[in-house]
Design an enzyme around this catalytic site. Structure first.
Site, mmCIF file in Angstrom:
data_model
loop_
_atom_site.group_PDB
_atom_site.id
_atom_site.type_symbol
_atom_site.label_atom_id
_atom_site.label_comp_id
_atom_site.label_asym_id
_atom_site.label_seq_id
_atom_site.Cartn_x
_atom_site.Cartn_y
_atom_site.Cartn_z
ATOM 1 N N VAL A 1 0.856 -1.184 0.000
ATOM 2 C CA VAL A 1 0.000 0.000 0.000
ATOM 3 C C VAL A 1 0.891 1.232 0.000
ATOM 4 C CG1 VAL A 1 -1.796 1.267 1.244
ATOM 5 C CG2 VAL A 1 -1.823 -1.252 1.230
ATOM 6 N N GLU A 2 0.816 2.004 -1.067
ATOM 7 C CA GLU A 2 1.559 3.251 -1.202
ATOM 8 C C GLU A 2 0.621 4.395 -0.852
ATOM 9 O OE1 GLU A 2 3.986 5.745 -4.685
ATOM 10 O OE2 GLU A 2 3.119 3.777 -5.140
ATOM 11 N N ILE A 3 1.066 5.259 0.040
ATOM 12 C CA ILE A 3 0.289 6.433 0.437
ATOM 13 C C ILE A 3 1.098 7.653 0.027
ATOM 14 C CG2 ILE A 3 -0.912 7.621 2.303
ATOM 15 C CD1 ILE A 3 -0.611 4.928 3.899
#
Length: 131
Positions: free
Chosen positions: A124-126
């Protein structure tokens, strides 16, 4: 032809851990709805004008991906708050950052990102938009 993404489907091994991550850590809203074949109550995580529908491994709804497996998702979200605030929230939730902050190229412009793994080990890239 395509305007935007409406939803995607995430497959999990552990529904409770998945719900905790996407609601408590990521700040999404849990909703229930009736869908699938046969119609059953399902769960989804709402954020902005999109959502993530949830499938539990071995209890998927039809139709489904050819090979739905937990841990195969690699997704990037644009944060509604500055990346520093994202990192503070992750720290407050005791959720480790795997990488970052780092500079990346997003769909429309440069972004600055941190990476975490959800309970199913999806990446998960934020990110925050730059410039």
């Amino acid at each position: 032809m395509i305007d935007h993404l409406d939803h995607l489907v995430l497959t999990t091994f552990n529904e409770d851990a998945c719900v905790d991550f996407y609601t408590r850590v990521m700040g999404m809203t849990l909703e229930s709805f009736v869908g699938g074949i046969p119609p059953v109550t399902r769960k989804a995580f709402k954020f902005g004008n999109q959502k993530i529908n949830l499938h539990v491994r071995g209890k998927e709804f039809e139709p489904k991906a050819h090979t739905p497996v937990p841990g195969a998702l690699d997704v990037c979200f644009i944060a509604s708050i500055p990346l520093e605030a994202v990192m503070e929230r992750l720290k407050a939730c005791n959720w480790p950052i795997v990488e970052g902050p780092v500079m990346r190229t997003g769909a429309t412009q440069k972004i600055r990102s941190v990476y975490v793994r959800d309970p199913d080990l999806n990446l998960v890239e934020i990110s925050e938009l730059l410039g």
